[in-house]
Design a protein around this motif. Sequence first.
Motif, PDB file in Angstrom:
ATOM      1  N   VAL A  88       0.885  -1.183   0.000  1.00 15.03           N
ATOM      2  CA  VAL A  88       0.000   0.000   0.000  1.00 15.03           C
ATOM      3  C   VAL A  88       0.913   1.219   0.000  1.00 15.03           C
ATOM      4  CG1 VAL A  88      -1.921   1.195   1.114  1.00 15.03           C
ATOM      5  CG2 VAL A  88      -1.641  -1.269   1.422  1.00 15.03           C
ATOM      6  N   THR A 146       1.754   5.097  10.450  1.00 12.04           N
ATOM      7  CA  THR A 146       0.828   4.407  11.334  1.00 12.04           C
ATOM      8  C   THR A 146       1.553   3.529  12.356  1.00 12.04           C
ATOM      9  OG1 THR A 146      -0.995   4.505   9.781  1.00 12.04           O
ATOM     10  CG2 THR A 146      -1.055   2.709  11.356  1.00 12.04           C
ATOM     11  N   SER A 147       2.712   2.990  12.013  1.00 14.98           N
ATOM     12  CA  SER A 147       3.447   2.171  12.990  1.00 14.98           C
ATOM     13  C   SER A 147       3.757   2.990  14.234  1.00 14.98           C
ATOM     14  CB  SER A 147       4.749   1.646  12.385  1.00 14.98           C
ATOM     15  OG  SER A 147       4.495   0.844  11.264  1.00 14.98           O
ATOM     16  N   CYS A 187       2.059  -4.176  12.542  1.00 16.88           N
ATOM     17  CA  CYS A 187       2.561  -3.076  13.390  1.00 16.88           C
ATOM     18  C   CYS A 187       1.846  -3.054  14.741  1.00 16.88           C
ATOM     19  CB  CYS A 187       2.429  -1.729  12.690  1.00 16.88           C
ATOM     20  SG  CYS A 187       0.775  -1.035  12.686  1.00 16.88           S
ATOM     21  N   GLY A 240      -9.847  -0.958   6.763  1.00 17.61           N
ATOM     22  CA  GLY A 240      -9.032  -1.206   5.570  1.00 17.61           C
ATOM     23  C   GLY A 240      -7.886  -2.124   5.930  1.00 17.61           C
ATOM     24  N   VAL A 242      -4.919  -4.836   5.488  1.00 19.34           N
ATOM     25  CA  VAL A 242      -3.856  -4.743   4.485  1.00 19.34           C
ATOM     26  C   VAL A 242      -3.942  -5.846   3.431  1.00 19.34           C
ATOM     27  CG1 VAL A 242      -2.188  -5.982   5.937  1.00 19.34           C
ATOM     28  CG2 VAL A 242      -1.371  -4.344   4.231  1.00 19.34           C
ATOM     29  N   ASP A 267      -7.062   1.220  13.578  1.00 20.56           N
ATOM     30  CA  ASP A 267      -5.988   1.270  12.592  1.00 20.56           C
ATOM     31  C   ASP A 267      -6.611   1.713  11.273  1.00 20.56           C
ATOM     32  OD1 ASP A 267      -4.151   0.890  10.586  1.00 20.56           O
ATOM     33  OD2 ASP A 267      -3.442  -1.053  11.310  1.00 20.56           O
ATOM     34  N   ALA A 269      -4.798   3.174   8.775  1.00 23.75           N
ATOM     35  CA  ALA A 269      -3.673   3.468   7.862  1.00 23.75           C
ATOM     36  C   ALA A 269      -4.167   3.664   6.434  1.00 23.75           C
ATOM     37  CB  ALA A 269      -2.635   2.348   7.929  1.00 23.75           C
ATOM     38  N   ILE A 270      -5.046   2.755   6.008  1.00 27.26           N
ATOM     39  CA  ILE A 270      -5.579   2.839   4.645  1.00 27.26           C
ATOM     40  C   ILE A 270      -6.931   3.559   4.653  1.00 27.26           C
ATOM     41  CG2 ILE A 270      -6.360   1.513   2.653  1.00 27.26           C
ATOM     42  CD1 ILE A 270      -4.583  -0.809   3.669  1.00 27.26           C
ATOM     43  N   ASP A 296      -2.427   7.234   7.948  1.00 24.83           N
ATOM     44  CA  ASP A 296      -1.328   7.712   7.107  1.00 24.83           C
ATOM     45  C   ASP A 296      -1.783   8.781   6.126  1.00 24.83           C
ATOM     46  OD1 ASP A 296       0.897   6.222   7.965  1.00 24.83           O
ATOM     47  OD2 ASP A 296       0.165   4.456   6.912  1.00 24.83           O
ATOM     48  N   HIS A 298       0.692   9.318   3.791  1.00 23.31           N
ATOM     49  CA  HIS A 298       1.582   8.955   2.668  1.00 23.31           C
ATOM     50  C   HIS A 298       1.037   7.801   1.821  1.00 23.31           C
ATOM     51  CE1 HIS A 298       4.001   6.708   6.053  1.00 23.31           C
ATOM     52  NE2 HIS A 298       3.009   5.962   5.659  1.00 23.31           N
ATOM     53  N   LYS A 299      -0.085   7.207   2.237  1.00 28.07           N
ATOM     54  CA  LYS A 299      -0.650   6.133   1.423  1.00 28.07           C
ATOM     55  C   LYS A 299      -1.722   6.693   0.478  1.00 28.07           C
ATOM     56  CE  LYS A 299       0.553   2.265   4.375  1.00 28.07           C
ATOM     57  NZ  LYS A 299       0.128   1.379   5.478  1.00 28.07           N
TER      58      LYS A 299
END
Length: 474
Positions: A88, A146-147, A187, A240, A242, A267, A269-270, A296, A298-299
């Motif tokens: 991702v 996200t980590s 993570c 979302g 992974v 979570d 992240a996505i 995130d 950056h995704k």
Amino acid sequence: MPDRFKSLDPDNWRDFRATAHRMLDAALDRMQGAGDGRVWTPLPPDAKARLTAPVPVDGQGADAVADQIAALLPFGVGNTHPRFFGWVHGAGTPGAVLPAVAAAAMNANLGGRDHGGIYVERQVLDWCRALMGFPADSGGLIVSGTSMATIIALKAARDRRTDFASRRDGVGGLRLVGYASAQAHSCNARAFDMLGLGSDALRAIPCNDAFEMDLDALRASIAADRAAGLTPFAVIGTAGAVNMGAIDDLDGIADICAEQGMWFHVDGAIGAAGRLSDRLRPRLSGFDRADSLAFDFHKWLHVAYDAGCVLVRDEGALRRAFSDRPDYLAQNERGLAAGGFWPVDYGPELSRGFRALKIWAHFLEHGTDALGAAIDRNCDQAQYLAARIAREPALELLAPVPLQIVCFRYGEDDALNDAIVVALQESGVAAPSTTKINGKLAIRVNLTNHRTRASDLDLLVDEVLRLGESLTRD
Ligand SMILES: *Cc1c(COP(=O)(O)O)cnc(C)c1O
């Protein structure tokens, strides 16, 4: 005594300007041609060999270094290319060079103090609170991803559970346990590891057919742990997942957390990026009940690496989990050491770069409508790809497509599908990755790419079919 003053600034500013402009042009050429040529190009052996030279004693000067930096431009992961479909990754935008240049010029330390950067980070965090359904007085921090956001959020959860005694006493005899779906990102277990809880203390709860956490299994696991004398303290819902994009029943998890007195972490992240899409927002309704959220930029939001965020509803819990000011960091009412928001009080880092600038600039440049539209387009493309796969007798869809990830395969053989993916990556034509779905190796296509067109997906399928046939013949 002779004046031997020599700073690290250029001797000749005119030459340095010319070098800097050349570098900027090389970067822009690369970005303008993001869709040209190969997706992934491995670093050639001679370039690898040059990267084993010892640390230079004598400097070469900026001009020589600019050439060496520019020479690296073609050798990224490939995620700026429209046919990068692996893992991702965000695709980035050309606008990213503007804040990168300004941040380098300011060289600001965002650990605290009263300066422009702090107000930018505060505004970005205010925007995040508003977008994600968190109250205006919640805590938050811009982080690497996200980590890191997960570690920070779960530390606040852990410390609040012990009334913050764990900060001093550690967690030695406490036996705190938490829960996430079996599809949750690694993570989360790593955060448990780093927080001294042990990764086994994060229970992997089985999923239903849609790969969402089975809430009956969650209840049973919490009850079993309580019966065994353990202390359940947190549930992590995934927005979302992974492997294939599943969104857990966040409202259902929020209900269980409320009833059990547990911390509810998401979570995102996505999936959190989906809050910018009118279509996806209703499916992300539990966010406004979460105690904390990690996500995130950056995704799926395409801010340049690295950029993520943690939000914690109880600002005091976040501050009390980290704040610990020694004398040399004392805050004043006025002067440079003033300012209400010192990031050092909300996370593990003291010195921090100006990550917030690129996020702020990105939102100002594009606005949430365009960012949300790019997300919708990727979701439509995932459905388009799934429909094409369903029409191809040689291909099999391995999982539902709730978001932007499509998992499929050619025929029955794991090794063959692995070989197809490696061949695609090495050919430079496309770069999907792999995962396992119900024990079967899947070709995994992740669409978090604003440059991808439907024709790129057709080309991908055509190549998978061609490679599958030719590798089977060999
Ligand atoms: C990528 C990802 C993470 C980790 O985020 P980083 O920004 O890479 O640290 C966590 N959870 C999910 C679902 C992810 O996709």
